[in-house]
Design an enzyme around this catalytic site. Structure first.
Site, PDB file in Angstrom:
ATOM      1  N   TYR A 126       0.805  -1.227   0.000  1.00 29.92           N
ATOM      2  CA  TYR A 126       0.000   0.000   0.000  1.00 29.92           C
ATOM      3  C   TYR A 126       0.839   1.278   0.000  1.00 29.92           C
ATOM      4  O   TYR A 126       0.337   2.359  -0.261  1.00 29.92           O
ATOM      5  CB  TYR A 126      -0.963   0.005   1.205  1.00 29.92           C
ATOM      6  CG  TYR A 126      -2.232  -0.769   0.930  1.00 29.92           C
ATOM      7  CD1 TYR A 126      -2.192  -2.145   0.795  1.00 29.92           C
ATOM      8  CD2 TYR A 126      -3.454  -0.122   0.791  1.00 29.92           C
ATOM      9  CE1 TYR A 126      -3.346  -2.865   0.529  1.00 29.92           C
ATOM     10  CE2 TYR A 126      -4.620  -0.830   0.520  1.00 29.92           C
ATOM     11  CZ  TYR A 126      -4.551  -2.202   0.395  1.00 29.92           C
ATOM     12  OH  TYR A 126      -5.688  -2.905   0.124  1.00 29.92           O
ATOM     13  N   LYS A 177       2.640 -15.379   3.808  1.00 32.42           N
ATOM     14  CA  LYS A 177       2.961 -16.284   2.702  1.00 32.42           C
ATOM     15  C   LYS A 177       4.469 -16.463   2.744  1.00 32.42           C
ATOM     16  O   LYS A 177       5.199 -16.086   1.820  1.00 32.42           O
ATOM     17  CB  LYS A 177       2.462 -15.651   1.385  1.00 32.42           C
ATOM     18  CG  LYS A 177       2.595 -16.504   0.152  1.00 32.42           C
ATOM     19  CD  LYS A 177       1.604 -17.651   0.094  1.00 32.42           C
ATOM     20  CE  LYS A 177       1.900 -18.506  -1.131  1.00 32.42           C
ATOM     21  NZ  LYS A 177       1.062 -19.730  -1.182  1.00 32.42           N
ATOM     22  N   ASP A 210      -3.211 -18.506   1.664  1.00 35.97           N
ATOM     23  CA  ASP A 210      -4.111 -19.299   0.806  1.00 35.97           C
ATOM     24  C   ASP A 210      -4.858 -20.336   1.647  1.00 35.97           C
ATOM     25  O   ASP A 210      -6.066 -20.539   1.473  1.00 35.97           O
ATOM     26  CB  ASP A 210      -3.355 -19.937  -0.371  1.00 35.97           C
ATOM     27  CG  ASP A 210      -2.033 -20.599   0.022  1.00 35.97           C
ATOM     28  OD1 ASP A 210      -1.594 -20.454   1.180  1.00 35.97           O
ATOM     29  OD2 ASP A 210      -1.429 -21.264  -0.846  1.00 35.97           O
ATOM     30  N   ASP A 234      -6.512  -6.872   3.687  1.00 32.81           N
ATOM     31  CA  ASP A 234      -7.586  -6.302   2.865  1.00 32.81           C
ATOM     32  C   ASP A 234      -8.436  -7.419   2.269  1.00 32.81           C
ATOM     33  O   ASP A 234      -9.669  -7.407   2.364  1.00 32.81           O
ATOM     34  CB  ASP A 234      -6.971  -5.446   1.747  1.00 32.81           C
ATOM     35  CG  ASP A 234      -8.035  -4.926   0.802  1.00 32.81           C
ATOM     36  OD1 ASP A 234      -9.045  -4.378   1.294  1.00 32.81           O
ATOM     37  OD2 ASP A 234      -7.883  -5.084  -0.424  1.00 32.81           O
ATOM     38  N   ASP A 238     -12.529  -8.988   3.483  1.00 33.49           N
ATOM     39  CA  ASP A 238     -13.733  -9.119   2.646  1.00 33.49           C
ATOM     40  C   ASP A 238     -14.290 -10.538   2.796  1.00 33.49           C
ATOM     41  O   ASP A 238     -15.499 -10.741   2.902  1.00 33.49           O
ATOM     42  CB  ASP A 238     -13.423  -8.835   1.166  1.00 33.49           C
ATOM     43  CG  ASP A 238     -13.675  -7.377   0.781  1.00 33.49           C
ATOM     44  OD1 ASP A 238     -13.616  -6.515   1.678  1.00 33.49           O
ATOM     45  OD2 ASP A 238     -13.925  -7.107  -0.415  1.00 33.49           O
TER      46      ASP A 238
HETATM   47  C1  IPM Z   1     -10.651  -1.263   2.541  1.00 28.71           C
HETATM   48  C2  IPM Z   1     -10.733  -0.784   1.125  1.00 28.71           C
HETATM   49  C3  IPM Z   1      -9.528   0.092   0.824  1.00 28.71           C
HETATM   50  C4  IPM Z   1      -8.284  -0.744   1.017  1.00 28.71           C
HETATM   51  C5  IPM Z   1      -9.540   0.740  -0.567  1.00 28.71           C
HETATM   52  C6  IPM Z   1     -10.798   1.525  -0.813  1.00 28.71           C
HETATM   53  C7  IPM Z   1      -8.329   1.596  -0.809  1.00 28.71           C
HETATM   54  O1  IPM Z   1     -10.825  -1.841   0.236  1.00 28.71           O
HETATM   55  O2  IPM Z   1     -10.659  -0.417   3.451  1.00 28.71           O
HETATM   56  O3  IPM Z   1     -10.602  -2.467   2.756  1.00 28.71           O
HETATM   57  O4  IPM Z   1      -7.846  -1.432   0.088  1.00 28.71           O
HETATM   58  O5  IPM Z   1      -7.753  -0.727   2.103  1.00 28.71           O
HETATM   59 MN    MN Z   2     -10.917  -3.776   1.214  1.00 26.37          MN
END
Ligand code: IPM
Ligand code: MN
Length: 331
Positions: A126, A177, A210, A234, A238
């Site tokens: 990042y 990893k 993974d 990140d 999700d």
């Molecule tokens: C998150 C989002 C951000 C990230 C994006 C919008 C830059 O996906 O907060 O998880 O990748 O950190």
């Molecule tokens: Mn994200």
């Protein structure tokens, strides 16, 4: 009683809709706070070119916390607002911990799980190390490095151990990893083992990222606290949302644990421009992010009441959901 000064960045898409519900619920919970709205995001950028000026950043530094909805709009190239606003705040305010709690039952599962992911929030890929040569030609070269410092890795891992030590199960899993990313992985793995020596009461595990993707789905119960790097965190969070009732419930705290400036609280989801204005956005993730903010502000009682209210089933539009949660947080 202290009045907390909260900067609200609604942002783009469904961001302003969900932060409005979060503010409504905090009011209903009886918390004493004042809000100042900051009009930032892709739409603001299109209007007058401001993404996040040094003046605005300095103004944000004066607040106790920042509540953010979501940023990013299809009319602006990917990365411009993300890097210029969201990531700039994470870096400039040294929000080095991204804490994302998950609770729910995985699809097809029977037993509920509850765990927290601690994502390093100021380093890794990042940082934006790298560049492009001969762009748009067949000779294009693109590099994108990952920056890992001992200081950055150590403080993140130590935070995760502290968190785990205060929890019932006292278990911490490092996810990386190390079998491929041997340089960064070596630093993470070595530092993890060094810090572990200070926390003999915490049991530890290691998963490759993974494999962790499999376990998040098939056996999330094995996790108590997970610590991982910025990009793995990140992606994994999700997935954490997907196995814990959906991304509409996933909350996050971008923390400066040293409290040298404001911390920032935001749902894990994005600006979802496809459903803006339809009332379909679930404000629960923003409301639960506000609860994390209240924890950080020392308002744990209100935060617990909000979490309990969010745990009850709710249906309806964005404002319906906000109204029903607000009606249940009574102080
Ligand atoms: C998150 C989002 C951000 C990230 C994006 C919008 C830059 O996906 O907060 O998880 O990748 O950190
Ligand atoms: Mn994200």
């Amino acid at each position: 009683m202290t009045t907390h000064n909260i900067a609200v960045i609604g942002g783009d898409g469904i961001g302003p809709e969900v932060t409005a519900e979060a503010v409504k619920v905090m009011r209903a919970a009886g918390v004493d706070f004042a809000t100042t709205d900051f009009d930032l995001g892709g739409q603001r950028y299109l209007r007058d070119g401001e993404i996040l000026s040094d003046e605005t950043l300095d103004a944000l530094r004066g607040f106790d916390c920042i509540l953010l909805g979501a940023v990013g709009t299809p009319e602006v190239a990917p990365g411009v607002i993300e890097r210029g606003l969201l990531l700039k705040m994470r870096f400039a305010l040294d929000l080095y911990i991204n804490q994302r709690p998950f609770a729910g039952t995985a699809p097809g599962g029977t037993e509920p799980h509850e765990f927290v992911v601690i994502r390093e929030n100021t380093e890794g890929p990042y940082v934006g190390e790298g560049g492009v040569l001969r762009s748009g030609t067949p000779f294009e070269v693109a590099t994108q490095g990952s920056v890992n410092t001992w200081m950055g890795v150590e403080r993140c891992i130590r935070y995760a151990f502290e968190l785990a030590a205060g929890r019932e199960r006292k278990h911490l899993t490092l996810v990386h990893k190390t079998n491929v990313l041997t340089f960064a992985g070596g630093l993470w793995d070595r530092t993890f083992n060094e810090v572990a020596a200070d926390y003999p009461q915490v049991t530890t595990a290691y998963n490759h990222v993974d494999a962790a993707c499999i376990y998040f789905v098939t056996d999330p119960h094995r996790y108590d606290v997970v610590v991982t790097d910025n990009l793995f965190g990140d992606i994994l969070t999700d997935l954490g949302g997907a196995v814990s009732g959906g991304i509409g419930l996933a909350s996050s705290a971008n923390l400066n644990p040293a409290r040298t400036g404001p911390s920032m609280f935001e749902p894990v989801h994005g600006s979802a421009p496809d459903i803006v204005g339809t009332g379909k956005a679930n404000p629960t993730a923003a409301i639960l992010s506000a609860a994390l903010m209240l924890d950080f502000l020392g308002e744990g009682d209100a935060a617990d009441r909000i979490r309990a209210a969010c745990a009850e089933p709710v249906t309806g539009s964005t404002t319906d959901v906000g109204d029903s949660i607000a009606s249940r947080v009574g102080n």
